[in-house]
Design an enzyme around this catalytic site. Sequence first.
Site, PDB file in Angstrom:
ATOM      1  N   SER A  82       8.509   6.418   2.249  1.00 51.16           N
ATOM      2  CA  SER A  82       6.831   5.414   2.304  1.00 51.16           C
ATOM      3  C   SER A  82       5.587   6.323   2.573  1.00 51.16           C
ATOM      4  O   SER A  82       4.743   5.517   1.684  1.00 51.16           O
ATOM      5  CB  SER A  82       7.080   4.567   3.483  1.00 51.16           C
ATOM      6  OG  SER A  82       6.952   5.050   4.592  1.00 51.16           O
ATOM      7  N   THR A 130       0.788  -0.953   0.209  1.00 56.68           N
ATOM      8  CA  THR A 130       0.131  -0.196  -0.001  1.00 56.68           C
ATOM      9  C   THR A 130       0.521   1.000   0.120  1.00 56.68           C
ATOM     10  O   THR A 130       0.478   1.859  -0.590  1.00 56.68           O
ATOM     11  CB  THR A 130      -0.989   0.358   0.797  1.00 56.68           C
ATOM     12  OG1 THR A 130      -0.680   0.011   2.536  1.00 56.68           O
ATOM     13  CG2 THR A 130      -2.098  -1.389   0.986  1.00 56.68           C
ATOM     14  N   HIS A 131       2.443   0.996   0.968  1.00 54.62           N
ATOM     15  CA  HIS A 131       2.949   2.138   0.317  1.00 54.62           C
ATOM     16  C   HIS A 131       4.472   1.853  -0.314  1.00 54.62           C
ATOM     17  O   HIS A 131       4.904   0.629  -0.018  1.00 54.62           O
ATOM     18  CB  HIS A 131       3.808   2.535   2.162  1.00 54.62           C
ATOM     19  CG  HIS A 131       2.276   2.529   2.539  1.00 54.62           C
ATOM     20  ND1 HIS A 131       2.629   4.682   3.023  1.00 54.62           N
ATOM     21  CD2 HIS A 131       1.342   3.030   2.939  1.00 54.62           C
ATOM     22  CE1 HIS A 131       1.487   5.060   3.952  1.00 54.62           C
ATOM     23  NE2 HIS A 131       0.780   3.809   3.265  1.00 54.62           N
ATOM     24  N   PRO A 132       4.566   2.819  -1.066  1.00 55.02           N
ATOM     25  CA  PRO A 132       6.233   2.160  -1.783  1.00 55.02           C
ATOM     26  C   PRO A 132       7.056   2.601  -0.402  1.00 55.02           C
ATOM     27  O   PRO A 132       7.025   3.202  -0.009  1.00 55.02           O
ATOM     28  CB  PRO A 132       6.627   3.199  -2.562  1.00 55.02           C
ATOM     29  CG  PRO A 132       5.409   4.916  -1.972  1.00 55.02           C
ATOM     30  CD  PRO A 132       5.026   4.462  -0.528  1.00 55.02           C
TER      31      PRO A 132
END
Length: 236
Positions: A101, A93-95
């Site tokens: 992030s 859901t996050h890089p």
Amino acid sequence: MKKIINYCQNHYWKKWLRRHKCKLGGGVTSLGGRTTLVLEENVSLGNLVINAKQLSIGAHTYIRSDCVLSAVSSIGRFCSIGNNCYIGQDKNTHPSDWVSSHPFQFTNTSLSFEPEIVDVTIGDDVWIGHDAMIMEGVNVGTGAIIATRALVLHDVPPYAIVAGTPAKVIKYRHPPERVSALLNSQWWECNVDYLLTLRLDDPDAALPELMDARSNHLASYERLEVSRKGCRVLPA
């Protein structure tokens, strides 16, 4: 006034579903705005959050309250799912390989972050214990048991019992030859009245009779389509 109208509509569709042998505890308002839910008869759902885009649930499956159904596309027949389970939790859901992030990087900017999400699929006769979490992309085989509070990261073989964080196979419900026979029997496709005539407490006694007579006792279930807009019976 709008709240009253929404309440009345939701109440109407909950009663409509009960007339068609299904229960949706939270009514159609528990579905995401773009969710389409397809139910076979005798599905019982508590007060859930359903964000899946397209989800089918098979006959006689029940899901207790406080569960979240997110990235999941199918749940088979005769499944038993306990309270507070999360099915289809996104993994990315996050890089993790950017500077940060945090979503500030792709919120109202020229950058975009759209990770691929693969739906969970759950076979027939699966039992999932209270507080279990199944990550997106997992395939849970028919007959599997997922223990209370298990964190499932990988596919679960048919008739395996998994437990722990992360979940691992601790044993199988039956020996390999019986697992093969149960899968070949596809007993979940038969009507319940016939199944109840069998020695269900003794698979080795029930399976030969089931294999001989299965084709004469296949079930036919009405299918219902449910969305925020309402419900309808699907063509046979």
